[in-house]
Design an enzyme around this catalytic site. Structure first.
Site, PDB file in Angstrom:
ATOM      1  N   TYR A 148      38.674  28.904  36.330  1.00 53.07           N
ATOM      2  CA  TYR A 148      39.755  29.803  35.890  1.00 53.07           C
ATOM      3  C   TYR A 148      40.995  29.628  36.774  1.00 53.07           C
ATOM      4  CZ  TYR A 148      42.231  34.223  35.013  1.00 53.07           C
ATOM      5  OH  TYR A 148      43.186  35.168  34.733  1.00 53.07           O
TER       6      TYR A 148
ATOM      7  N   SER B  61      48.354  33.717  36.726  1.00 57.86           N
ATOM      8  CA  SER B  61      47.619  34.749  37.477  1.00 57.86           C
ATOM      9  C   SER B  61      47.881  34.521  38.961  1.00 57.86           C
ATOM     10  CB  SER B  61      46.124  34.586  37.209  1.00 57.86           C
ATOM     11  OG  SER B  61      45.353  35.318  38.147  1.00 57.86           O
TER      12      SER B  61
END
Ligand code: NAD
Ligand code: MG
Length: 293
Positions: A198, A185
């Site tokens: 995350y 990401s």
């Protein structure tokens, strides 16, 4: 002019506020993400490949699974049992493309399940050319105090450990020419303070991609990573973002809107196909404009 304007190719209107429990269902998402069900056209780039996609029921994993099938591959998908309804939609699209779909539900936080998943995919597909790891967990918290050990562990057990476990098993089956594709990401480079765990897990995925590519390159197996920016998906409305950020999700990107999963399809296909035969250990950003650095 034949090309489409990337700013207006998909809507940049505000998304309706909406919330679902984890794991969110694509079937309930409004509007529906475009995962290439009708918009992706294959060109035989993965003819007779056998592929395993985790998180293949919805959004980004669904887009990869559908594109692979439309390019000529047989595809096994993994997802949580609660997502069976989404997985069956993907199965239908794969079968309509004339390819074999294998559904393998199960929780990848369980170590043994990962080994079984790879074995089942190999056995039911009759081979394995690529493992595409897309499954992920993202829950925002307001501050570092709000993160607890259980949620931090959950994030790493979903996002990082299964890469380690599936690859350990997959290398028993993958032959020279095979590929592994991970999913990081922009958060792996530009961590947000509401996503400490995350973002750290996505940085770990980049590191694993690079170290695995060095070891497995010697066996003729390429390992690469896709790093998406903001894509419209069930993960975002099931706690991935605060509700206040949902309506304008993606609008701050250079291109002014959120991405649709099908806009990642070409990159996943490219990294598994013969055309990328000199590419390994790389991270491909598909971000709407945010730089990976
Ligand atoms: P999504 O909700 O459609 O996909 C996440 C999938 O992870 C689920 O469909 C589910 O099948 C799977 N999953 C979660 N926990 C699991 C578990 N314990 N066992 C088995 N499967 C499990 O949302 P998405 O946005 O398409 O996310 C796919 C991947 O893309 C994730 O790794 C996410 O971190 C990454 N990503 C998404 C965005 C975005 O903006 N949507 C941006 C960057 C990276
Ligand atoms: Mg899902």
């Amino acid at each position: 002019m034949a090309a489409q304007d990337p700013r207006t190719k998909y809507s940049n209107a505000d998304f309706p506020q909406q919330e679902q429990p984890i794991p969110g269902l694509q079937k309930e998402l409004n509007p529906k993400p475009d995962c290439g069900e009708t918009s992706y056209t294959g060109h035989g780039r993965l003819k007779n490949y056998k592929m395993l996609v985790t998180g293949g029921d919805s959004a980004i994993g669904r887009a990869a699974a559908i594109a692979y099938a439309k390019e000529g591959a047989d595809v096994a998908i993994n997802y949580l049992p609660a997502e069976q309804v989404d997985a069956e939609e993907v199965q239908q699209v794969i079968e309509e493309a004339g390819r074999k779909a294998v559904l393998i539900p199960g929780d990848i936080r369980n170590e043994q399940f990962n080994y079984d998943l790879v074995e089942q995919a190999y056995a039911q597909l009759g081979g394995l050319d690529n493992v595409t790891l897309v499954a992920g967990h993202q829950q925002y918290r307001d501050s570092i105090k709000a993160f607890d050990t259980a949620s931090f562990t959950d994030t790493f057990e979903t996002n990082v450990y299964p890469i380690f476990w599936t690859v350990q098993k997959a290398i028993d089956y993958l032959e020279p020419g095979a590929t592994i594709t991970t999913t990081s990401s922009v958060q792996g480079y530009n961590p947000s303070p509401i996503l400490h765990d995350y973002a750290a897990s996505k940085a770990a995925i980049i590191s694993l991609t690079k170290s695995l590519s060095e070891e497995l390159g010697a066996k003729g197996i390429r390992v690469n990573c896709v790093a998406p920016g903001p894509f419209w998906s069930p993960l975002q409305i099931s706690g991935g973002q605060p509700q206040s950020k949902i309506p304008t999700f993606g609008q701050k990107e250079v291109l002014g809107r959120a991405g649709q999963p099908v806009e990642l399809s070409g990159v996943y296909v490219h990294l598994a196909a013969e055309e990328s035969s000199y590419t390994t250990g790389q991270v491909y950003g598909v971000t709407g404009g945010t730089q990976l650095d």
